[in-house]
Design a protein around this motif. Structure first.
Motif, mmCIF file in Angstrom:
data_model
loop_
_atom_site.group_PDB
_atom_site.id
_atom_site.type_symbol
_atom_site.label_atom_id
_atom_site.label_comp_id
_atom_site.label_asym_id
_atom_site.label_seq_id
_atom_site.Cartn_x
_atom_site.Cartn_y
_atom_site.Cartn_z
ATOM 1 N N PHE A 1 0.785 -1.117 0.003
ATOM 2 C CA PHE A 1 -0.055 0.007 -0.172
ATOM 3 C C PHE A 1 0.953 1.128 0.062
ATOM 4 O O PHE A 1 1.965 1.297 0.680
ATOM 5 C CB PHE A 1 -1.020 -0.050 1.163
ATOM 6 N N ALA A 2 0.440 2.199 -0.930
ATOM 7 C CA ALA A 2 0.858 3.544 -0.624
ATOM 8 C C ALA A 2 -0.005 4.347 0.376
ATOM 9 O O ALA A 2 -1.317 4.186 0.279
ATOM 10 C CB ALA A 2 0.876 4.345 -2.266
ATOM 11 N N LEU A 3 0.639 5.131 1.286
ATOM 12 C CA LEU A 3 -0.210 5.793 2.221
ATOM 13 C C LEU A 3 0.085 7.371 1.706
ATOM 14 O O LEU A 3 1.135 7.572 1.907
ATOM 15 C CB LEU A 3 0.476 5.822 3.738
ATOM 16 N N ILE A 4 -1.126 7.993 1.760
ATOM 17 C CA ILE A 4 -1.054 9.571 1.559
ATOM 18 C C ILE A 4 -1.998 10.112 2.629
ATOM 19 O O ILE A 4 -3.038 9.901 2.978
ATOM 20 C CB ILE A 4 -1.987 9.711 0.117
ATOM 21 N N ARG B 1 5.054 -3.997 3.654
ATOM 22 C CA ARG B 1 3.694 -3.982 3.344
ATOM 23 C C ARG B 1 3.469 -2.396 2.931
ATOM 24 O O ARG B 1 2.548 -2.216 2.115
ATOM 25 C CB ARG B 1 2.630 -4.038 4.427
ATOM 26 N N ILE B 2 4.253 -1.681 2.922
ATOM 27 C CA ILE B 2 4.200 -0.157 2.921
ATOM 28 C C ILE B 2 4.985 0.261 1.580
ATOM 29 O O ILE B 2 6.406 0.258 1.500
ATOM 30 C CB ILE B 2 4.402 1.052 3.693
ATOM 31 N N ALA B 3 4.402 0.485 0.023
ATOM 32 C CA ALA B 3 5.085 0.871 -1.020
ATOM 33 C C ALA B 3 5.929 2.244 -0.693
ATOM 34 O O ALA B 3 6.898 2.708 -1.373
ATOM 35 C CB ALA B 3 4.373 0.885 -2.274
ATOM 36 N N ALA B 4 5.300 3.160 -0.307
ATOM 37 C CA ALA B 4 5.530 4.443 -0.159
ATOM 38 C C ALA B 4 4.693 5.379 0.827
ATOM 39 O O ALA B 4 3.715 4.872 1.123
ATOM 40 C CB ALA B 4 5.609 5.370 -1.542
ATOM 41 N N VAL B 5 5.298 6.537 1.208
ATOM 42 C CA VAL B 5 4.198 7.504 2.071
ATOM 43 C C VAL B 5 4.585 8.699 1.591
ATOM 44 O O VAL B 5 5.485 9.266 1.235
ATOM 45 C CB VAL B 5 5.020 7.430 3.675
ATOM 46 N N PHE C 1 1.591 6.987 10.077
ATOM 47 C CA PHE C 1 2.347 6.237 9.202
ATOM 48 C C PHE C 1 3.686 5.822 9.381
ATOM 49 O O PHE C 1 4.026 4.692 9.146
ATOM 50 C CB PHE C 1 2.491 7.193 7.842
ATOM 51 N N GLY C 2 4.491 6.581 10.151
ATOM 52 C CA GLY C 2 5.866 5.964 10.785
ATOM 53 C C GLY C 2 5.844 4.767 11.298
ATOM 54 O O GLY C 2 6.616 4.032 11.302
ATOM 55 N N LYS C 3 4.693 4.780 12.402
ATOM 56 C CA LYS C 3 4.573 3.541 13.139
ATOM 57 C C LYS C 3 4.341 2.288 12.196
ATOM 58 O O LYS C 3 4.904 1.139 12.627
ATOM 59 C CB LYS C 3 3.531 3.672 14.214
ATOM 60 N N ILE C 4 3.510 2.493 11.347
ATOM 61 C CA ILE C 4 3.053 1.507 10.410
ATOM 62 C C ILE C 4 4.356 0.994 9.458
ATOM 63 O O ILE C 4 4.854 -0.071 9.443
ATOM 64 C CB ILE C 4 1.818 1.782 9.452
ATOM 65 N N ALA C 5 4.850 1.970 9.079
ATOM 66 C CA ALA C 5 6.083 1.703 8.223
ATOM 67 C C ALA C 5 7.358 0.911 8.903
ATOM 68 O O ALA C 5 7.795 0.216 8.524
ATOM 69 C CB ALA C 5 6.843 2.893 7.653
ATOM 70 N N VAL C 6 7.585 1.264 10.242
ATOM 71 C CA VAL C 6 8.553 0.518 10.987
ATOM 72 C C VAL C 6 8.014 -0.873 11.541
ATOM 73 O O VAL C 6 8.935 -1.603 11.286
ATOM 74 C CB VAL C 6 8.714 1.335 12.324
#
Length: 366
Positions: A272-275, A296-300, A286-291
């Motif tokens: 997923f890309a998070l916007i 699972r995270i393609a980009a923020v 978003f930072g917590k999810i990315a860590v």
């Protein structure tokens, strides 16, 4: 009167979504007229919007959801509305493959009121099994300046924007329509020409939206997106009350985190890309999810509204980069094809097309 308690009960379906094994959809039983957002003067606009907030919810309405699969199997689930009029469905779909192309499935919601048996169509997003990457986007100050989130003071300050402007009058964030449309990879048609219901447009990459705005704004936000050409997708909103849980700053982040987690859980094989933006803690969330789950995270993407980052946001920014997740931050949606290629959001040719689309957009004056 903004609502009529003597009106027959109607069911308002919200956009649902499904995987190859589950279908999730919520709805609400109300005594009110169908929302019609027509520009007929400020007083009529005020009455229309007030009716969305002063809704009369109906408790204990038995609602049946019916979903007919491509194979002809009909899946049914029964549920009753809760104390706020909401009903939530979570159907098991044994071996129900996702389509080749992202599409909207049609379901039927059935109930009874004083006029007898009633039925309405609802829409369920079925992402392409080849999509690979989907998008989860905030709404408030990311694509539209809602004026409805934040503390009670900010809501009161923006009451005119919230209650007296129709969707076509609202300003969208400059460049959002071009960027979101290009990021979605263009629209696709339905897999079958005989598909039931209205033909809702879908994009190659599926979109999901999370917001701290109330469910009362669902129809308004859908109308805004359609008029602005933004990708349609399921919207996860909140049930509001005049209390600390609604207006407390921590509640925004916890609601969005729970909403994002529920989407990630339903599609374990999708990235997923998070916007979002920097006004309501999106960067920190978003930072917590990315860590926790960088795979699972393609980009923020974070739109900066002009405020300086807090120490917590600075730490989140570094944490995202440290997790190896591509991070874009800027005050509009101009970005480079190299970044998109790094994020896996486009092949080289597609990335170039995204950048060219955004750069050629007609950006209105702020």
């Amino acid at each position: 009167m903004p609502f009529r308690p003597d009106k027959p009960v109607r069911v308002q379906p919200y956009f649902g979504y499904r995987s190859d094994s589950r279908l999730v959809l919520s709805a609400r039983a109300l005594r009110s007229a169908d929302p019609r957002f027509e520009a007929k003067g400020r007083w009529q606009a005020f009455r229309t919007m007030l009716s969305q907030f002063a809704s009369h919810e109906e408790i204990g309405v038995r609602v049946t959801l019916e979903y007919e699969s491509a194979s002809g199997t009909v899946h049914r689930e029964h549920a009753e509305t809760d104390t706020e009029g909401f009903v939530h469905f979570d159907l098991d779909l044994p071996a129900e493959p996702l389509p080749e192309r992202t599409a909207w499935d049609v379901v039927a919601l059935k109930w009874e009121n004083a006029e007898g048996p009633r039925s309405i169509e609802g829409y369920v997003l079925a992402p392409s099994r080849k999509a690979g990457i989907a998008v989860i986007s905030d709404i408030d100050d990311t694509i539209i300046e809602t004026g409805i989130t934040g503390n009670l003071r900010s809501v009161l300050r923006n009451w005119n924007r919230v209650l007296a402007q129709m969707p076509e009058e609202r300003l969208h964030v400059p460049g959002a329509d071009a960027f979101y449309g290009a990021l979605g990879g263009g629209r696709v048609g339905r897999d079958t020409p005989e598909a039931r219901g209205e033909q809702l447009p879908a994009t190659h990459r599926p979109f999901f939206y999370v917001s701290s705005s109330p469910w009362n704004l669902f129809s308004y936000l859908v109308a805004f997106k359609r008029q602005r050409g933004l990708p349609l997708g399921p919207i996860k909103l909140r049930d509001w009350g005049l209390n600390r849980e609604t207006f407390g700053s921590s509640s925004h982040g916890s609601h969005k985190r729970e909403a994002i987690d529920s989407i990630l859980d339903l599609y374990p094989d999708m990235r997923f890309a998070l916007i979002g933006d920097d006004t309501q803690g999106d960067l920190t969330a978003f930072g917590k999810i990315a860590v926790e789950m960088p795979e699972r995270i393609a980009a923020v993407f974070i739109r900066q509204a002009g405020e300086a980052l807090s120490a917590e946001e600075e730490a989140a920014r570094e944490a995202i980069r440290g997790a190896g997740v591509p991070l874009w931050m800027g005050d509009d949606y101009s970005t480079g094809e190299a970044f998109l290629a790094e994020a896996g959001l486009a092949h080289d040719a597609d990335a170039k097309a995204v950048v060219e689309t955004v750069e050629k957009r007609d950006v209105p004056a702020a």
